[in-house]
Scaffold this motif. Structure first.
Motif, PDB file in Angstrom:
ATOM      1  N   LEU A  25       0.748  -1.241   0.036  1.00  9.11           N
ATOM      2  CA  LEU A  25      -0.023   0.150   0.211  1.00  9.11           C
ATOM      3  C   LEU A  25       1.003   1.232   0.157  1.00  9.11           C
ATOM      4  O   LEU A  25       0.532   2.311  -0.639  1.00  9.11           O
ATOM      5  CB  LEU A  25      -0.994   0.138   1.140  1.00  9.11           C
ATOM      6  CG  LEU A  25      -2.031  -1.067   1.227  1.00  9.11           C
ATOM      7  CD1 LEU A  25      -3.012  -0.986   2.589  1.00  9.11           C
ATOM      8  CD2 LEU A  25      -2.988  -0.896   0.103  1.00  9.11           C
ATOM      9  N   GLU A  26       2.105   1.257   0.612  1.00 10.55           N
ATOM     10  CA  GLU A  26       2.674   2.388   0.837  1.00 10.55           C
ATOM     11  C   GLU A  26       3.401   2.662  -0.641  1.00 10.55           C
ATOM     12  O   GLU A  26       3.364   3.900  -1.144  1.00 10.55           O
ATOM     13  CB  GLU A  26       4.041   2.035   1.864  1.00 10.55           C
ATOM     14  CG  GLU A  26       3.655   2.086   3.509  1.00 10.55           C
ATOM     15  CD  GLU A  26       4.652   1.827   4.066  1.00 10.55           C
ATOM     16  OE1 GLU A  26       5.795   1.882   3.533  1.00 10.55           O
ATOM     17  OE2 GLU A  26       4.601   1.700   5.307  1.00 10.55           O
ATOM     18  N   LEU A  27       3.730   1.669  -1.376  1.00  8.50           N
ATOM     19  CA  LEU A  27       4.290   1.911  -2.887  1.00  8.50           C
ATOM     20  C   LEU A  27       3.385   2.200  -3.644  1.00  8.50           C
ATOM     21  O   LEU A  27       3.665   2.861  -4.582  1.00  8.50           O
ATOM     22  CB  LEU A  27       4.971   0.365  -3.054  1.00  8.50           C
ATOM     23  CG  LEU A  27       6.584   0.157  -2.553  1.00  8.50           C
ATOM     24  CD1 LEU A  27       6.817  -1.322  -2.681  1.00  8.50           C
ATOM     25  CD2 LEU A  27       7.402   0.946  -3.162  1.00  8.50           C
ATOM     26  N   ASP A  28       2.112   1.737  -3.597  1.00 11.76           N
ATOM     27  CA  ASP A  28       0.942   2.145  -4.470  1.00 11.76           C
ATOM     28  C   ASP A  28       0.840   3.602  -4.225  1.00 11.76           C
ATOM     29  O   ASP A  28       0.589   4.403  -5.184  1.00 11.76           O
ATOM     30  CB  ASP A  28      -0.203   1.361  -3.960  1.00 11.76           C
ATOM     31  CG  ASP A  28      -1.337   1.621  -5.088  1.00 11.76           C
ATOM     32  OD1 ASP A  28      -1.158   1.158  -6.156  1.00 11.76           O
ATOM     33  OD2 ASP A  28      -2.423   2.309  -4.675  1.00 11.76           O
ATOM     34  N   THR A  29       0.921   4.262  -2.970  1.00 10.28           N
ATOM     35  CA  THR A  29       0.821   5.495  -2.809  1.00 10.28           C
ATOM     36  C   THR A  29       1.833   6.230  -3.575  1.00 10.28           C
ATOM     37  O   THR A  29       1.806   7.406  -3.848  1.00 10.28           O
ATOM     38  CB  THR A  29       0.730   5.847  -1.144  1.00 10.28           C
ATOM     39  OG1 THR A  29      -0.333   5.086  -0.589  1.00 10.28           O
ATOM     40  CG2 THR A  29       0.776   7.415  -1.017  1.00 10.28           C
ATOM     41  N   LEU A  30       2.963   5.756  -3.440  1.00  8.05           N
ATOM     42  CA  LEU A  30       4.372   6.531  -3.738  1.00  8.05           C
ATOM     43  C   LEU A  30       4.249   6.325  -5.237  1.00  8.05           C
ATOM     44  O   LEU A  30       4.585   7.371  -5.950  1.00  8.05           O
ATOM     45  CB  LEU A  30       5.789   5.706  -3.390  1.00  8.05           C
ATOM     46  CG  LEU A  30       6.730   6.225  -3.909  1.00  8.05           C
ATOM     47  CD1 LEU A  30       6.878   7.645  -3.616  1.00  8.05           C
ATOM     48  CD2 LEU A  30       7.829   5.432  -3.581  1.00  8.05           C
ATOM     49  N   CYS A  31       3.852   5.407  -5.985  1.00 11.11           N
ATOM     50  CA  CYS A  31       3.585   5.220  -7.253  1.00 11.11           C
ATOM     51  C   CYS A  31       2.667   6.383  -7.914  1.00 11.11           C
ATOM     52  O   CYS A  31       2.810   7.018  -9.118  1.00 11.11           O
ATOM     53  CB  CYS A  31       3.020   3.912  -7.823  1.00 11.11           C
ATOM     54  SG  CYS A  31       4.513   2.735  -7.565  1.00 11.11           S
ATOM     55  N   SER A  32       1.569   6.647  -7.164  1.00 17.27           N
ATOM     56  CA  SER A  32       0.499   7.760  -7.485  1.00 17.27           C
ATOM     57  C   SER A  32       0.947   9.056  -6.994  1.00 17.27           C
ATOM     58  O   SER A  32       0.255   9.955  -7.416  1.00 17.27           O
ATOM     59  CB  SER A  32      -0.825   7.179  -6.838  1.00 17.27           C
ATOM     60  OG  SER A  32      -1.179   5.850  -7.250  1.00 17.27           O
ATOM     61  N   SER A  33       1.920   9.449  -6.487  1.00 18.20           N
ATOM     62  CA  SER A  33       2.343  10.498  -5.963  1.00 18.20           C
ATOM     63  C   SER A  33       3.168  11.464  -7.018  1.00 18.20           C
ATOM     64  O   SER A  33       3.546  10.765  -8.249  1.00 18.20           O
ATOM     65  CB  SER A  33       3.117  10.563  -4.796  1.00 18.20           C
ATOM     66  OG  SER A  33       4.557  10.081  -5.178  1.00 18.20           O
ATOM     67  N   GLU A  34       3.247  12.678  -6.634  1.00 17.61           N
ATOM     68  CA  GLU A  34       3.738  13.753  -7.790  1.00 17.61           C
ATOM     69  C   GLU A  34       5.407  13.267  -7.893  1.00 17.61           C
ATOM     70  O   GLU A  34       5.766  13.572  -8.954  1.00 17.61           O
ATOM     71  CB  GLU A  34       3.611  15.130  -7.244  1.00 17.61           C
ATOM     72  CG  GLU A  34       4.276  16.150  -8.359  1.00 17.61           C
ATOM     73  CD  GLU A  34       3.098  16.069  -9.463  1.00 17.61           C
ATOM     74  OE1 GLU A  34       3.933  16.609 -10.525  1.00 17.61           O
ATOM     75  OE2 GLU A  34       2.230  15.706  -9.253  1.00 17.61           O
ATOM     76  N   ALA A  35       5.686  12.656  -7.015  1.00 17.28           N
ATOM     77  CA  ALA A  35       7.405  12.454  -7.281  1.00 17.28           C
ATOM     78  C   ALA A  35       7.639  11.417  -8.097  1.00 17.28           C
ATOM     79  O   ALA A  35       8.727  11.501  -8.802  1.00 17.28           O
ATOM     80  CB  ALA A  35       7.886  11.783  -5.650  1.00 17.28           C
ATOM     81  N   LEU A  36       6.689  10.528  -8.818  1.00 16.19           N
ATOM     82  CA  LEU A  36       6.959   9.436  -9.376  1.00 16.19           C
ATOM     83  C   LEU A  36       5.832   9.953 -10.842  1.00 16.19           C
ATOM     84  O   LEU A  36       5.867   9.054 -11.737  1.00 16.19           O
ATOM     85  CB  LEU A  36       6.723   8.137  -8.949  1.00 16.19           C
ATOM     86  CG  LEU A  36       7.846   7.587  -8.216  1.00 16.19           C
ATOM     87  CD1 LEU A  36       7.730   6.164  -7.606  1.00 16.19           C
ATOM     88  CD2 LEU A  36       9.100   7.339  -9.284  1.00 16.19           C
ATOM     89  N   SER A  37       5.448  11.140 -10.872  1.00 11.49           N
ATOM     90  CA  SER A  37       4.597  11.512 -11.953  1.00 11.49           C
ATOM     91  C   SER A  37       5.426  11.851 -13.176  1.00 11.49           C
ATOM     92  O   SER A  37       6.695  12.410 -13.022  1.00 11.49           O
ATOM     93  CB  SER A  37       3.683  12.671 -11.570  1.00 11.49           C
ATOM     94  OG  SER A  37       2.991  13.069 -12.748  1.00 11.49           O
ATOM     95  N   PHE A  38       4.956  11.780 -14.279  1.00 14.02           N
ATOM     96  CA  PHE A  38       5.793  11.872 -15.587  1.00 14.02           C
ATOM     97  C   PHE A  38       5.803  13.364 -16.020  1.00 14.02           C
ATOM     98  O   PHE A  38       6.530  13.773 -16.689  1.00 14.02           O
ATOM     99  CB  PHE A  38       5.167  11.217 -16.786  1.00 14.02           C
ATOM    100  CG  PHE A  38       5.260   9.904 -16.716  1.00 14.02           C
ATOM    101  CD1 PHE A  38       6.822   9.412 -17.191  1.00 14.02           C
ATOM    102  CD2 PHE A  38       4.362   8.653 -16.786  1.00 14.02           C
ATOM    103  CE1 PHE A  38       6.859   8.045 -17.362  1.00 14.02           C
ATOM    104  CE2 PHE A  38       4.730   7.461 -16.819  1.00 14.02           C
ATOM    105  CZ  PHE A  38       5.979   7.124 -17.112  1.00 14.02           C
ATOM    106  N   ASN A  39       5.045  14.041 -14.904  1.00 14.39           N
ATOM    107  CA  ASN A  39       5.174  15.652 -15.063  1.00 14.39           C
ATOM    108  C   ASN A  39       6.588  15.967 -14.584  1.00 14.39           C
ATOM    109  O   ASN A  39       7.200  17.152 -14.863  1.00 14.39           O
ATOM    110  CB  ASN A  39       4.118  16.313 -14.201  1.00 14.39           C
ATOM    111  CG  ASN A  39       2.597  16.061 -14.769  1.00 14.39           C
ATOM    112  OD1 ASN A  39       2.563  15.946 -15.986  1.00 14.39           O
ATOM    113  ND2 ASN A  39       1.852  16.011 -13.830  1.00 14.39           N
TER     114      ASN A  39
END
Length: 256
Positions: A25-39
């Motif tokens: 769940l922590e990694l799922d949150t990280l993947c959805s965060s701005e830090a790993l966004s293609f932006n």
């Protein structure tokens, strides 16, 4: 030894039931965060602070002025020291030749891409935790395998298949450490090229492209780590009773 085996069993079940779903769940949150966004890709490609062609020109101009001043001083010194012999004159000529051949020297450190470093620092604990946890889980499954008895090995196949699945995940996650190491080595070699040939724009762009590629790789690692935590938790929970009691019944047992 029995106490140690009990400790391993309790630790493994705690990892499977509690820690693995939490990490997923922590990694799922990280993947959805701005830090790993293609932006973030545009930020990843930020200009690296390295010498440019303008720096070279400024350096050569400054060096030329220094050479002119030094030549004047050497000329005066030579007139005042004619009695020093040919050895002194030869030394002065070497100094003059050295000064008249300017070489650009890059002073200071070349920093790593800060955004990449932050992501690596965030993902590294998950990689190490997964590998450490898998070592405990593998030992736990092996301790659950009963002794071999002729005609009474029902259920052992589930344990062996579960162990194989865990080992496969372990092998894939181990490769993520090598990926980071290879990136750092490759980037260092490119940085050396940029410092040596600052007027070649392609070298500078290659560093930016490599950073972008590493960002995509780190996003992939985060997604795959989440999947590994989830899949190992799922497969072991579905077969938990068969792993703990492989001979509870005499029917054919298979992995869910």
């Amino acid at each position: 030894m029995d106490d140690y085996a009990t400790k391993i069993k309790d630790s493994a079940e705690h990892l499977i039931r509690n820690e693995f779903p939490e990490k997923a769940l922590e990694l799922d949150t990280l993947c959805s965060s701005e830090a790993l966004s293609f932006n973030e890709v545009s930020k990843i490609r930020a200009e690296v602070q390295l010498p440019t062609a303008d720096d070279i020109i400024a350096h050569l101009t400054n060096n030329k002025n220094i050479n002119s001043t030094d030549d004047h001083h050497h000329s005066i010194s030579a007139k005042n020291n004619n009695n020093n012999g040919t050895k002194k004159s030869h030394k002065t000529d070497l100094i003059d030749n050295t000064i008249q051949s300017p070489v650009y020297v890059f002073n200071g450190t070349v920093p790593s891409n800060p955004l990449i470093s932050i992501l690596e620092d965030k993902l590294r604990p998950y990689i190490l935790h997964f590998l450490d946890s898998v070592a405990v889980i593998k030992l736990w499954i092996q301790l659950m395998i009963p002794k071999v008895e002729d005609g009474n090995n029902f259920g052992v196949g589930v344990q062996e298949d579960s162990l194989a699945e865990v080992r496969t995940s372990e092998t894939e996650v181990t490769q993520y450490i090598d990926l980071t190491c290879k990136y750092l080595i490759s980037r260092g070699e490119l940085i050396k090229k940029v410092v040596k040939y600052p007027h070649v724009e392609d070298y500078r762009r290659s560093v930016q492209s490599l950073d972008e590629k590493q960002f995509v790789s780190l996003r992939f690692i985060a997604l795959e780590l989440r999947n590994h935590y989830t899949s190992v938790h799922d497969i072991l929970m579905k077969n938990l009773e068969k792993i703990k009691k492989p001979r509870s019944n005499q029917t054919h047992a298979s992995l869910y």
